[in-house]
Design a protein around this motif. Structure first.
Motif, mmCIF file in Angstrom:
data_model
loop_
_atom_site.group_PDB
_atom_site.id
_atom_site.type_symbol
_atom_site.label_atom_id
_atom_site.label_comp_id
_atom_site.label_asym_id
_atom_site.label_seq_id
_atom_site.Cartn_x
_atom_site.Cartn_y
_atom_site.Cartn_z
ATOM 1 N N ASP A 178 24.369 20.997 -16.379
ATOM 2 C CA ASP A 178 24.490 22.129 -15.794
ATOM 3 C C ASP A 178 24.930 23.151 -16.921
ATOM 4 O O ASP A 178 25.061 22.461 -18.097
ATOM 5 C CB ASP A 178 25.840 22.049 -14.793
ATOM 6 N N HIS A 232 27.451 24.692 -17.600
ATOM 7 C CA HIS A 232 28.784 25.017 -17.910
ATOM 8 C C HIS A 232 29.491 23.634 -18.352
ATOM 9 O O HIS A 232 30.284 23.020 -17.590
ATOM 10 C CB HIS A 232 29.896 25.579 -16.794
ATOM 11 N N HIS A 281 32.373 18.696 -17.391
ATOM 12 C CA HIS A 281 31.873 19.900 -16.453
ATOM 13 C C HIS A 281 32.935 20.578 -15.882
ATOM 14 O O HIS A 281 33.935 19.991 -15.402
ATOM 15 C CB HIS A 281 31.111 19.035 -15.387
ATOM 16 N N ILE A 282 32.669 21.839 -15.841
ATOM 17 C CA ILE A 282 33.775 22.805 -14.999
ATOM 18 C C ILE A 282 33.584 22.797 -13.497
ATOM 19 O O ILE A 282 32.501 23.100 -13.026
ATOM 20 C CB ILE A 282 33.826 24.386 -15.734
HETATM 21 MN MN MN Z 1 28.242 22.780 -11.974
#
Ligand code: MN
Ligand code: UD2
Length: 590
Positions: free
Chosen positions: A230, A232, A360-361
C-alpha cells in the motif's frame, strides 16, 4: 479496519526521552540553521527541503529508541506524544484537511519527513538469521490514489533505506489517476531529482481501482518477484530477505509480512501480534489466532487461509500463470479473498512470515469513494463467490439476500482460469485449509468485519482522582448524568465525595470518568468541544497526555484542554492552542 489495544511498554521512558529531544530540537533547530516545526511548510516541493530528519538526529535519537527494554522481543514506537502539536492556523489547516482527505494525521506525517527509524519489532531470533546469498530480485509495486505526499515518499524511502540494493530491481509507482496536484509535477520532480532510476511512475489515464492498478503495475515489472505494498507503509529491518527466500525455494509459495500498526492519529509504530488471515461469510477479511499446530515450522512461517491483501510477495511468472487478478473487480475490496482462495485451491500455498515486518497506516474510514458511487466490495465479492465458492456461496447470500439476483458481469474468463488450473473445490479448501470455519444456519447475524483482533485486557490505571482546573478551581465533570452513552463535559464545583467526578488515567492514556466513559474528541471537527464517549481502545481521539506544566494535551487534535470563560457559570471547556495559560492548567488529584 480497527487497530488493536496494545500495551505501551516503556512509553513513559520514551516520552520523557523524546520530550527532551524535541525540546532540544525546537530550541536549537533555528540556531543550528535548521527549521523548527513552526516553519515546516505544507506539502509541495518546498516541503522537501525542509523535512526534519529525525533519523540522522545528532543528539542520539536512535540510541534512545534502541535503549528501551524489549517486551517479548518487540517494542512499540517512540514518538513524542506531542508530535502533532498545533502552533498556528497553518498547522491547524494541514491537520484538518489531512484528516478530511486522507483520514490520518498528515501534520505528523509531514513532520516525520521521508525517513525515520522504526523500532525493530521482530522476535530476537530473526536477527541472527542468515539468508541465501543469491535471492531473486524484486519489483515493488505501489498503487496509489490521492495518497498524502509524505506518506507515499516515506513508503518509497523506507524500501530504499532498508533493503539491500541488489535485491531491488525497481519500484513501480502506479498513480491511479489521483486528483491532488502535488502527486503530479511535484512527484515527478522529486523522483527525477532525488530518487534513483530504479523508481518509475506509471500513470493510469482513468481511475482503475487498486486491483487493475496492480495488474498494470505488474505488467510493467521485469523483476523475478512482485512485491505489492500500500502507499502508506514503512518497511522494517531486513523485511525483504525472509519474503524472497521461501519463493526462491518454491515459486508457488506466496508470502505476507506481519503487518505492524502505524497509528492513523499519532503515526506511532507498534508491533502486531502474530495472527493469520481468515474471513467470515459476509466475505470480510478477519484476523484469527494461529492454531498451535501451525507454530512448529522450523523457519517460523505460518500457513494462512487468507491474506489481508495489501502487502505480499509472489513470483512474477507464477502471478501471471495463476491468473493475476480478476480485472472485472473495481476500486477496492474482495480481491484479497479471491487471490487467497485461488492460491490454495490451485496448488499454491500462502504463508505469513513473522521475521518480515512492514508497518501500515490503519485508518478508521476510507477517505475515497468509487467514481460511480457503487459498493465495489459487494460487486467484487459477488464475482468471487460465483467463481470460487461453489455451493458455499449460499452462506454469503443467506447474509446478503439482496445480492442474490444482482448482476456481476461476465465471469467466463475467471471460470476458465479455474478450469485451466484444475483447481480443487471450495469444500476441499474449507476442509483442508480453513477447518475452523463454521457453516452457519440462515438466521445467524453477520459477524463484524475486523482488521486486527481487539484484546480483551483492560489497561492498567496509573492515576485516579478529580481533574481540577487551576484557574477556576473547579473540576471537569459530565454535564448531565455520566451514566449516559455520551455527553458534554463542563467544569463544576469539586466534590471529593462524589464518585461521578472521579477520573482514571490509564496506561493507554485514556481518561475514563466514573469507570464508564472516555474523554473523546471528534477527529473530523477538531473545533468541537471534547465529550464523553464509549471507550474504543484505539488511542488517537481518546489519547490524552497529562504531563509537564499541568497541561492536558490531546494527541490527535494537537491542542490543550482549556476553560472557555473563567467567570461564566456555565463552565464550558474547549480545545485551544497550547499556550501554558492558567485556563489550561489541570491537576489530577486523588
Ligand atoms: Mn491501506
Ligand atoms: C486492505 C488492504 C488493501 C486492499 C484492500 C481490499 C492491507 C494493509 N490493505 O485495505 O491493500 O487489499 O484491503 O481491497 O492489507 N488505491 C488505488 N486506487 C483506488 C483505491 C485505492 O490505487 O481506487 C490504493 C490506495 O492508495 C492504497 C491501496 O490502493 O495504496 C489500498 O487501499 P487502502 O489503503 O484504502 O485499503 P485498506 O488498507 O483499507
Amino acid at each position: 479496519s480497527v487497530t488493536l489495544r496494545y500495551f505501551c511498554y516503556g512509553c513513559l521512558f520514551t516520552s520523557v526521552t523524546w520530550s527532551v529531544l524535541l525540546f532540544l530540537y525546537f530550541s536549537l533547530g533555528q540556531d543550528a540553521g535548521r527549521p523548527s516545526f513552526r516553519n515546516v511548510p505544507v506539502q509541495g516541493p518546498r516541503a522537501i527541503r525542509f523535512q526534519p530528519r529525525f533519523t540522522k538526529s545528532p543528539v542520539g535519537a536512535k540510541d534512545a529508541v534502541k535503549a528501551v527494554p524489549a517486551a517479548g522481543g518487540s517494542k512499540p514506537s517512540d514518538l513524542s506524544p506531542e508530535m502533532g502539536m498545533i502552533f498556528n492556523e497553518q498547522d491547524q489547516e494541514v491537520r484538518d484537511m489531512g484528516y478530511h482527505k486522507h483520514a490520518f494525521n498528515v501534520l505528523i506525517s509531514n513532520r516525520l519527513g521521508y525517513h525515520r527509524d522504526l523500532p525493530d519489532t521482530r522476535d530476537s531470533k530473526c536477527r541472527n538469521r542468515i539468508y541465501p546469498q543469491s535471492l531473486p530480485v524484486a519489483s515493488v509495486v505501489i498503487c496509489f490514489f490521492n495518497e498524502a505526499f509524505s506518506a507515499l515518499l516515506r513508503t518509497v524511502h523506507s524500501v530504499l533505506d532498508r533493503t539491500p540494493p541488489n535485491l531491488i530491481h525497481e519500484i513501480i509507482l502506479v498513480d491511479d489517476c489521483s486528483e491532488l496536484a502535488d502527486l503530479k509535477e511535484d512527484l515527478d520532480t522529486y523522483v527525477q531529482k532525488h530518487l534513483q532510476a530504479k523508481v518509475k511512475v506509471v500513470r493510469n489515464e482513468k481511475r482503475e481501482g487498486l486491483i487493475r492498478g496492480r495488474m498494470i503495475g505488474a505488467s510493467h515489472a521485469t523483476g523475478e518477484v512482485l512485491v505489492f505494498l500500500d502507499s502508506h507503509c514503512e518497511v522494517n529491518e531486513a523485511w525483504l530477505q525472509p519474503l524472497l527466500a521461501p519463493i526462491h525455494r518454491d515459486s508457488r509459495t506466496v508470502v505476507c509480512p506481519v503487518i505492524d500498526i502505524i497509528s492513523a492519529d499519532t503515526l506511532a509504530y507498534s508491533p502486531s501480534p502474530i495472527v493469520r488471515g481468515g474471513f467470515n461469510w459476509g466475505l470480510h477479511f478477519k484476523w484469527d489466532p494461529v492454531p498451535t499446530s501451525e507454530l512448529s515450522s522450523p523457519d517460523g512461517a505460518i500457513r494462512s487461509p487468507t491474506m489481508a491483501g495489501g502487502l505480499f510477495a509472489m513470483d512474477r511468472k507464477y502471478f501471471n500463470e495463476l491468473g493475476q487478478y480478476d480485472s472485472g473487480m473495481d476500486i477496492w475490496g474482495g480481491e484479497n479473498l479471491e487471490i487467497s482462495f485461488r492460491i490454495w485451491m490451485c496448488g499454491g500455498q500462502l504463508l505469513i512470515i513473522p521475521c518480515s515486518r512492514v508497518g501500515h497506516i490503519f485508518r478508521k474510514r476510507r477517505p475515497y469513494g468509487s467514481p460511480g458511487g457503487q459498493d465495489t466490495m459487494a460487486h467484487n465479492s459477488l464475482r468471487l463467490a460465483h467463481v470460487w465458492m461453489d455451493e458455499y456461496k449460499e452462506q454469503y447470500f443467506n447474509l446478503r439476500p439482496e445480492l442474490r439476483e444482482r448482476a456481476y458481469g461476465d465471469i467466463s474468463e475467471r471460470q476458465a482460469v479455474r478450469h485451466r488450473l484444475q483447481c480443487q473445490s471450495f469444500k476441499w479448501y474449507l476442509d483442508n485449509i480453513y477447518p475452523e470455519m463454521q457453516i452457519t444456519s440462515p438466521n445467524n447475524k453477520p459477524q463484524q468485519p475486523m482488521f486486527v483482533n481487539k484484546g480483551v485486557r483492560r489497561p492498567k490505571v496509573l492515576n485516579r482522582g478529580r481533574l481540577r482546573n487551576l484557574q477556576v478551581n473547579k473540576c471537569l465533570v459530565a454535564q448531565g448524568r455520566p451514566s449516559q452513552k455520551s455527553g458534554a463535559v463542563v467544569v463544576k464545583a469539586c466534590d471529593s465525595r462524589n464518585p461521578e467526578q472521579e477520573w482514571a488515567y490509564d496506561e493507554e492514556h485514556e481518561l475514563i470518568l466514573a469507570g464508564l466513559l472516555c474523554l473523546d474528541m471528534s477527529e473530523i471537527r477538531s473545533s468541537d468541544p471534547p465529550r464523553l464517549m464509549k471507550c474504543h481502545g484505539s488511542g488517537g481521539s481518546q489519547q490524552w497526555s497529562l504531563g509537564k506544566s499541568n497541561r492536558l494535551y490531546q494527541v490527535s487534535v494537537g491542542q490543550c484542554l482549556a476553560v472557555v470563560d473563567p467567570v461564566s457559570p456555565k463552565g464550558y471547556v474547549s480545545m485551544a492552542i497550547c499556550n501554558g495559560s492558567q485556563s489550561q492548567q489541570w491537576q489530577l488529584e486523588g
